[in-house]
Design a protein around this motif. Structure first.
Motif, PDB file in Angstrom:
ATOM      1  N   ILE A   1       0.846  -1.204   0.000  1.00 15.66           N
ATOM      2  CA  ILE A   1       0.000   0.000   0.000  1.00 15.66           C
ATOM      3  C   ILE A   1       0.879   1.249   0.000  1.00 15.66           C
ATOM      4  O   ILE A   1       0.661   2.188  -0.783  1.00 15.66           O
ATOM      5  CB  ILE A   1      -0.955  -0.020   1.214  1.00 15.66           C
ATOM      6  CG1 ILE A   1      -1.933  -1.194   1.075  1.00 15.66           C
ATOM      7  CG2 ILE A   1      -1.705   1.307   1.341  1.00 15.66           C
ATOM      8  CD1 ILE A   1      -2.777  -1.453   2.314  1.00 15.66           C
ATOM      9  N   ASP A   2       1.900   1.244   0.875  1.00 22.16           N
ATOM     10  CA  ASP A   2       2.803   2.399   0.946  1.00 22.16           C
ATOM     11  C   ASP A   2       3.502   2.616  -0.395  1.00 22.16           C
ATOM     12  O   ASP A   2       3.680   3.754  -0.844  1.00 22.16           O
ATOM     13  CB  ASP A   2       3.852   2.199   2.048  1.00 22.16           C
ATOM     14  CG  ASP A   2       3.223   2.275   3.432  1.00 22.16           C
ATOM     15  OD1 ASP A   2       2.020   2.597   3.512  1.00 22.16           O
ATOM     16  OD2 ASP A   2       3.922   1.995   4.423  1.00 22.16           O
TER      17      ASP A   2
ATOM     18  N   VAL B   1     -10.525   2.231  13.964  1.00 31.03           N
ATOM     19  CA  VAL B   1     -11.608   2.055  12.985  1.00 31.03           C
ATOM     20  C   VAL B   1     -12.371   3.369  12.832  1.00 31.03           C
ATOM     21  O   VAL B   1     -12.739   3.777  11.730  1.00 31.03           O
ATOM     22  CB  VAL B   1     -12.548   0.900  13.394  1.00 31.03           C
ATOM     23  CG1 VAL B   1     -13.684   0.754  12.371  1.00 31.03           C
ATOM     24  CG2 VAL B   1     -11.773  -0.403  13.510  1.00 31.03           C
ATOM     25  N   GLU B   2     -12.578   4.043  13.966  1.00 35.28           N
ATOM     26  CA  GLU B   2     -13.287   5.324  13.906  1.00 35.28           C
ATOM     27  C   GLU B   2     -12.498   6.332  13.056  1.00 35.28           C
ATOM     28  O   GLU B   2     -13.066   7.070  12.245  1.00 35.28           O
ATOM     29  CB  GLU B   2     -13.493   5.851  15.333  1.00 35.28           C
ATOM     30  CG  GLU B   2     -14.406   7.062  15.444  1.00 35.28           C
ATOM     31  CD  GLU B   2     -13.664   8.383  15.293  1.00 35.28           C
ATOM     32  OE1 GLU B   2     -14.271   9.335  14.789  1.00 35.28           O
ATOM     33  OE2 GLU B   2     -12.464   8.443  15.656  1.00 35.28           O
ATOM     34  N   ARG B   3     -11.166   6.330  13.212  1.00 29.79           N
ATOM     35  CA  ARG B   3     -10.331   7.235  12.408  1.00 29.79           C
ATOM     36  C   ARG B   3     -10.366   6.845  10.926  1.00 29.79           C
ATOM     37  O   ARG B   3     -10.348   7.705  10.050  1.00 29.79           O
ATOM     38  CB  ARG B   3      -8.871   7.223  12.912  1.00 29.79           C
ATOM     39  CG  ARG B   3      -8.676   7.882  14.250  1.00 29.79           C
ATOM     40  CD  ARG B   3      -8.972   9.361  14.210  1.00 29.79           C
ATOM     41  NE  ARG B   3      -8.054  10.112  13.360  1.00 29.79           N
ATOM     42  CZ  ARG B   3      -8.379  11.199  12.672  1.00 29.79           C
ATOM     43  NH1 ARG B   3      -9.611  11.656  12.717  1.00 29.79           N
ATOM     44  NH2 ARG B   3      -7.478  11.823  11.935  1.00 29.79           N
ATOM     45  N   MET B   4     -10.413   5.536  10.675  1.00 28.33           N
ATOM     46  CA  MET B   4     -10.553   5.076   9.274  1.00 28.33           C
ATOM     47  C   MET B   4     -11.791   5.717   8.656  1.00 28.33           C
ATOM     48  O   MET B   4     -11.751   6.195   7.511  1.00 28.33           O
ATOM     49  CB  MET B   4     -10.737   3.553   9.217  1.00 28.33           C
ATOM     50  CG  MET B   4      -9.492   2.738   9.430  1.00 28.33           C
ATOM     51  SD  MET B   4     -10.007   0.992   9.417  1.00 28.33           S
ATOM     52  CE  MET B   4      -8.429   0.191   9.583  1.00 28.33           C
TER      53      MET B   4
ATOM     54  N   GLU C   1      -3.514   5.581   2.388  1.00 27.75           N
ATOM     55  CA  GLU C   1      -2.290   5.140   3.062  1.00 27.75           C
ATOM     56  C   GLU C   1      -2.487   5.146   4.576  1.00 27.75           C
ATOM     57  O   GLU C   1      -2.070   4.228   5.274  1.00 27.75           O
ATOM     58  CB  GLU C   1      -1.129   6.047   2.639  1.00 27.75           C
ATOM     59  CG  GLU C   1       0.241   5.564   3.065  1.00 27.75           C
ATOM     60  CD  GLU C   1       0.640   6.039   4.455  1.00 27.75           C
ATOM     61  OE1 GLU C   1       1.477   5.377   5.098  1.00 27.75           O
ATOM     62  OE2 GLU C   1       0.097   7.070   4.915  1.00 27.75           O
ATOM     63  N   ARG C   2      -3.150   6.196   5.091  1.00 26.76           N
ATOM     64  CA  ARG C   2      -3.398   6.273   6.536  1.00 26.76           C
ATOM     65  C   ARG C   2      -4.323   5.144   6.973  1.00 26.76           C
ATOM     66  O   ARG C   2      -4.127   4.537   8.023  1.00 26.76           O
ATOM     67  CB  ARG C   2      -4.046   7.625   6.899  1.00 26.76           C
ATOM     68  CG  ARG C   2      -3.169   8.821   6.696  1.00 26.76           C
ATOM     69  CD  ARG C   2      -1.932   8.801   7.545  1.00 26.76           C
ATOM     70  NE  ARG C   2      -2.229   8.731   8.976  1.00 26.76           N
ATOM     71  CZ  ARG C   2      -1.375   8.301   9.893  1.00 26.76           C
ATOM     72  NH1 ARG C   2      -0.180   7.876   9.548  1.00 26.76           N
ATOM     73  NH2 ARG C   2      -1.719   8.288  11.167  1.00 26.76           N
ATOM     74  N   ILE C   3      -5.366   4.863   6.189  1.00 23.30           N
ATOM     75  CA  ILE C   3      -6.279   3.775   6.547  1.00 23.30           C
ATOM     76  C   ILE C   3      -5.501   2.460   6.605  1.00 23.30           C
ATOM     77  O   ILE C   3      -5.676   1.651   7.526  1.00 23.30           O
ATOM     78  CB  ILE C   3      -7.449   3.676   5.527  1.00 23.30           C
ATOM     79  CG1 ILE C   3      -8.284   4.960   5.552  1.00 23.30           C
ATOM     80  CG2 ILE C   3      -8.324   2.473   5.834  1.00 23.30           C
ATOM     81  CD1 ILE C   3      -9.359   5.042   4.469  1.00 23.30           C
ATOM     82  N   GLY C   4      -4.600   2.290   5.631  1.00 19.33           N
ATOM     83  CA  GLY C   4      -3.755   1.086   5.627  1.00 19.33           C
ATOM     84  C   GLY C   4      -2.931   0.988   6.905  1.00 19.33           C
ATOM     85  O   GLY C   4      -2.792  -0.089   7.499  1.00 19.33           O
TER      86      GLY C   4
END
Lengths: 233, 265
Positions: free
Chosen positions: A57-58, A196-199, A96-99
């Motif tokens: 992903i990165d 998960v909430e941040r995702m 990328e952040r979600i990953g």
């Protein structure tokens, strides 16, 4: 934008970048569900796969950054093309952040498999992750179909994810108050819930990019703040 | 906060220098400009963009009556400069063109010395009483044309001996020597290399302090770089006219979008 550029190689460049975004989106969707499943089934091997998979992903994000910079330098995109390029960059960064959050869930899962199970929170977390994954799928569909309405719908749905997080937050407080041995697993579970909430927030940001791409305007109405735990005592 | 908003407003509210209403141009049977309405603001660079033959140069030429010289050309509508109709019978086109100067695509210095190129306009309009005043006017124009330092030691040399970029800046200096209020530029950089183009663009931005500049350009990037307002012409019509940043990020009309992004429109 169904119309073709006069310079067809420009179209191919834009399509290539969008193909990378879709590939990245697919990997991230899979990472969300795999991390949640590894938690629910206490599967350390699967968790390790998710951790290893984050590298791909990165790498895709890096590739998108490079190709976008190249396209800006060589083609000087304007109007809809410019918005496409700007949103591609932001969507890649959000994915990328979600990953990273999925990777962090997997990391905590490898710790939690050796801890006592606490209630049925793992199943609740999987449902929450499932909701976020569906939102991400819709946000990416909205992006490909240039569907601002679907994008706006995704933004709305983040509220539900926030509610789920609030409920879990209270649940974890109760578990920890009941038995101090629950504190270690509950702390990890809480971080997972927060991840998960941040995702969901990052998916919302992707959906906002879709609205901007299609309409040229940011979604105007203030989004209701669903996460109330930072002011909960 | 208050000061800030006042400064912003000062930038935003500009006086209208030229007001063009219900403008039509015909070349014989050809309807070249169809009902164009546009306000040219003072101390602003306005860019006209559009594909070849869309009428942008034709419209530009209406602003100082250059179409008068074309047989068969007919101009209709109202063109007001500071509230006065420039097509009024009492208006002398020569005087008008001193107020509304023009720079062309190809540098076209007179076959005269650099000095005389610039002095020509002020001389026929009687702007200088003696040689000293004329020297002053010439130096000022050449300085504003950002070419003074390059030519000050050879003012008697022929203007045609300069490089293309220098010739174009000389032509700009010539155009501003009569202290025009509006400067029209018809693709002023299309014959210039990138360095000379950058110098002319820098000059255009400086000229904006004193004049209203209208530039026709085929280079979308040049329009984006130098102008505050952009007008997109297509098939003789003014399709969209707006703030340059808005035109290049979020144009309202799909035809504008197609053109500036390089699509088949």
């Amino acid at each position: 934008m169904a119309q073709q550029h006069i310079t067809s190689v420009y179209d191919r460049d834009l399509e290539a970048i969008q193909a990378h975004i879709m590939k990245m989106g697919g990997l991230v969707e899979a990472a969300i569900m795999a991390s949640a499943r590894s938690l629910e089934t206490r599967d350390a091997d699967l968790a390790n796969e998710v951790r290893a998979g984050d590298k791909a992903i990165d790498a895709l994000e890096e590739l998108i950054n490079q190709e976008t910079a190249r396209l800006i330098a060589l083609r000087a995109p304007t109007a809809g093309d410019l918005r496409l390029v700007l949103t591609v960059l932001k969507i890649a960064s959000n994915l990328e952040r979600i990953g990273d959050y999925a990777k962090n869930i997997a990391k905590r899962t490898t710790v939690l498999v050796d801890q006592p199970q606490v209630g049925d929170s793992a199943a609740a977390l999987r449902r929450m992750a499932r909701e976020v994954e569906l939102m991400l799928k819709d946000a990416l569909d909205a992006y490909i179909q240039r569907d601002a309405e679907l994008g706006a719908d995704v933004i709305e749905r983040d509220h539900e994810v926030d509610q789920m997080y609030n409920a879990l937050f209270r649940q974890f407080l109760t578990f920890m108050a009941e038995d101090p041995r629950n504190i270690t697993p509950c702390m990890h579970l809480h971080f997972i819930a927060k991840n998960v909430e941040r995702m969901g927030d990052h998916v919302t940001s992707i959906a906002e990019q879709v609205v901007y791409l299609v309409t040229g305007n940011r979604p105007d109405e203030m989004r209701p703040k669903g996460d109330v735990t930072s002011t909960t005592a | 906060m208050n000061d800030m908003s006042r400064v912003e407003r000062a930038v935003e509210i500009k006086q209208t220098k030229m007001e063009c209403r219900d403008c039509h141009v015909y070349y014989g049977d050809t309807h070249a400009i169809k009902n164009v309405n546009v306000d040219i603001e003072d101390k602003t660079v306005t860019a006209f963009i559009g594909p070849s033959g869309c009428g942008k140069s034709t419209f530009l030429r209406c602003l100082n009556r250059m179409n008068d010289t074309i047989a068969g050309a007919r101009v209709e509508g109202s063109f007001m400069l500071d509230g006065e109709d420039i097509y009024d019978k009492r208006v002398d086109p020569v005087q008008l063109r001193a107020k509304v100067g023009m720079v062309f695509q190809k540098p076209n210095p007179f076959p005269k010395s650099i000095y005389d190129n610039v002095a020509y306009g002020p001389r026929i309009h009687g702007l200088a009483r003696n040689r000293a005043e004329m020297d002053e006017i010439v130096e000022k124009a050449l300085r504003r044309g950002a070419i003074w330092d390059e030519v000050k030691d050879r003012l008697d040399a022929p203007g045609t001996g300069l490089s293309g970029g220098q010739q174009q800046r000389l032509c700009i200096a010539r155009a501003i020597a009569t202290e025009p209020e509006v400067l029209l530029m018809d693709e002023p950089c299309s014959a210039l290399d990138p360095i000379a183009t950058a110098q002319v663009e820098e000059l255009i931005d400086e000229l904006r302090q004193n004049y209203s500049v209208v530039i026709v350009t085929h280079s979308m990037q040049q329009a984006a770089r130098v102008s505050q307002k952009t007008a997109f012409f297509h098939l003789g019509q003014l399709v969209e006219f707006g703030e340059t940043g808005q035109i290049f990020t979020n144009p309202e009309d799909p035809r504008t979008e197609s053109y500036i992004t390089g699509r088949i429109g």
